[in-house]
Design a protein around this motif. Structure first.
Motif, short mmCIF file in Angstrom:
data_model
loop_
_atom_site.label_atom_id
_atom_site.label_comp_id
_atom_site.label_asym_id
_atom_site.label_seq_id
_atom_site.Cartn_x
_atom_site.Cartn_y
_atom_site.Cartn_z
N PHE A 22 55.88 2.20 38.90
CA PHE A 22 56.37 1.28 39.87
C PHE A 22 55.80 1.56 41.16
O PHE A 22 55.60 2.58 41.88
CB PHE A 22 57.95 1.32 40.17
CG PHE A 22 58.69 1.01 38.98
CD1 PHE A 22 59.10 -0.34 38.82
CD2 PHE A 22 58.73 1.74 37.74
CE1 PHE A 22 59.78 -0.68 37.66
CE2 PHE A 22 59.52 1.44 36.63
CZ PHE A 22 60.13 0.04 36.62
N ASN B 108 67.40 -0.64 41.73
CA ASN B 108 66.39 0.68 41.66
C ASN B 108 67.25 1.75 41.39
O ASN B 108 66.52 3.04 41.11
CB ASN B 108 65.94 0.57 42.69
CG ASN B 108 66.74 1.21 44.12
OD1 ASN B 108 67.93 1.27 43.77
ND2 ASN B 108 66.40 1.12 45.24
N TYR C 42 55.33 -0.60 45.47
CA TYR C 42 55.98 -1.41 46.42
C TYR C 42 54.84 -2.54 46.59
O TYR C 42 53.67 -2.26 46.73
CB TYR C 42 56.43 -0.75 47.68
CG TYR C 42 57.56 -0.34 47.73
CD1 TYR C 42 58.88 -1.11 47.62
CD2 TYR C 42 57.88 1.06 47.38
CE1 TYR C 42 60.04 -0.34 47.59
CE2 TYR C 42 59.11 1.69 47.49
CZ TYR C 42 60.20 0.90 47.35
OH TYR C 42 61.30 1.47 47.42
N CYS D 160 56.32 -3.57 38.60
CA CYS D 160 56.05 -2.36 37.56
C CYS D 160 54.53 -2.79 37.04
O CYS D 160 53.98 -3.92 36.86
CB CYS D 160 57.06 -2.62 36.43
SG CYS D 160 56.99 -1.60 34.98
N LYS E 120 59.70 -3.54 44.63
CA LYS E 120 58.91 -2.70 43.67
C LYS E 120 58.32 -3.58 42.51
O LYS E 120 59.23 -4.10 41.70
CB LYS E 120 59.87 -1.77 42.92
CG LYS E 120 59.97 -0.29 43.96
CD LYS E 120 60.65 0.62 43.26
CE LYS E 120 60.63 1.82 44.11
NZ LYS E 120 61.71 2.98 43.50
N GLU F 12 65.75 -4.31 44.09
CA GLU F 12 64.30 -4.54 44.60
C GLU F 12 63.24 -4.48 43.63
O GLU F 12 62.24 -4.57 43.64
CB GLU F 12 64.19 -3.26 45.77
CG GLU F 12 63.95 -1.74 45.42
CD GLU F 12 63.49 -0.80 46.14
OE1 GLU F 12 63.39 -1.04 47.10
OE2 GLU F 12 63.39 0.47 45.63
N ILE F 13 63.65 -4.33 42.40
CA ILE F 13 62.69 -4.40 41.21
C ILE F 13 62.42 -5.82 40.49
O ILE F 13 63.49 -6.43 40.34
CB ILE F 13 63.05 -3.36 40.13
CG1 ILE F 13 63.28 -2.04 40.49
CG2 ILE F 13 62.14 -3.44 38.99
CD1 ILE F 13 63.88 -0.89 39.56
#
Length: 198
Positions: A14, A61, A16, A23, A21, A67-68
């Protein structure tokens, strides 16, 4: 199969991108849909970008921050789509929209603004407004957020009431905009609709 999934998970990285974030798999490819790898989650937040006509599904997260970037949908917003943060209050399997049209898998965001499928002439999956379907990804709605039937159903099925929806107008998204395959003008059903038998 379980072993394969575990291996896949351990090889994910992961990092930013634009404040979110994202993947990458073992080969360094951006994962645009984590559902197949991570499975369904307990809760989601939805980010609608008016500038790009993209909905990004976010998951936490591990520390409570959504935020993912989990997956993304192409959409159509309108000039009247409001900017702000909202909690979804209601859902409808079919919902009457403006000008006597109907949307499948509708989730209310605020006031008269909904997530819903591309409109239909009747509460019948074979009466799709084909031209409107082919405009997905452009700003063309009356304010609601239009999606393919499949994506509207995903939100309807997986996002509980009181899901946070943030509507923004920004130049970027954490994941790229999906492509949409246009359909012939004589096709009056959504190709992603699982209720269709053709």
């Amino acid at each position: 199969d379980e072993k394969l999934k575990k291996t896949n998970k351990s090889s994910l990285t992961f990092s930013y991108k634009n404040g979110f974030k994202v993947c990458y798999d073992a080969n360094g490819r951006l994962c645009k849909d984590l559902e197949g790898i991570l499975g369904l989650q307990e809760s989601y937040e939805l980010r609608v970008n008016k500038e790009t006509n993209v909905v990004t599904v976010l998951i936490p997260n591990g520390e409570g921050e959504y935020e993912i970037a989990y997956k993304r949908f192409i959409c159509s917003v309108g000039d009247d789509t409001p900017i702000g943060v909202f909690l979804t209050p209601a859902k409808y399997r079919w919902r009457e929209l403006v000008e006597s049209s109907y949307g499948q898998y509708s989730t209310r965001i605020v006031n008269r603004i909904l997530f819903h499928s591309v409109p239909y002439d009747e509460q019948d999956p074979y009466t799709l407004f084909t031209e409107e379907y082919n405009k997905l990804g452009t700003t063309c709605s009356h304010g609601c957020i239009r999606l393919t039937c499949e994506d509207a159903k995903w939100i309807y099925d997986n996002c509980a009431l009181k899901t946070k929806v943030e509507i923004v107008s920004e130049k970027f998204d954490p994941l790229s905009k999906p492509a949409i395959k246009k359909i012939p003008l004589n096709q009056t059903w959504d190709p992603t609709d699982t209720n269709i038998n053709v």
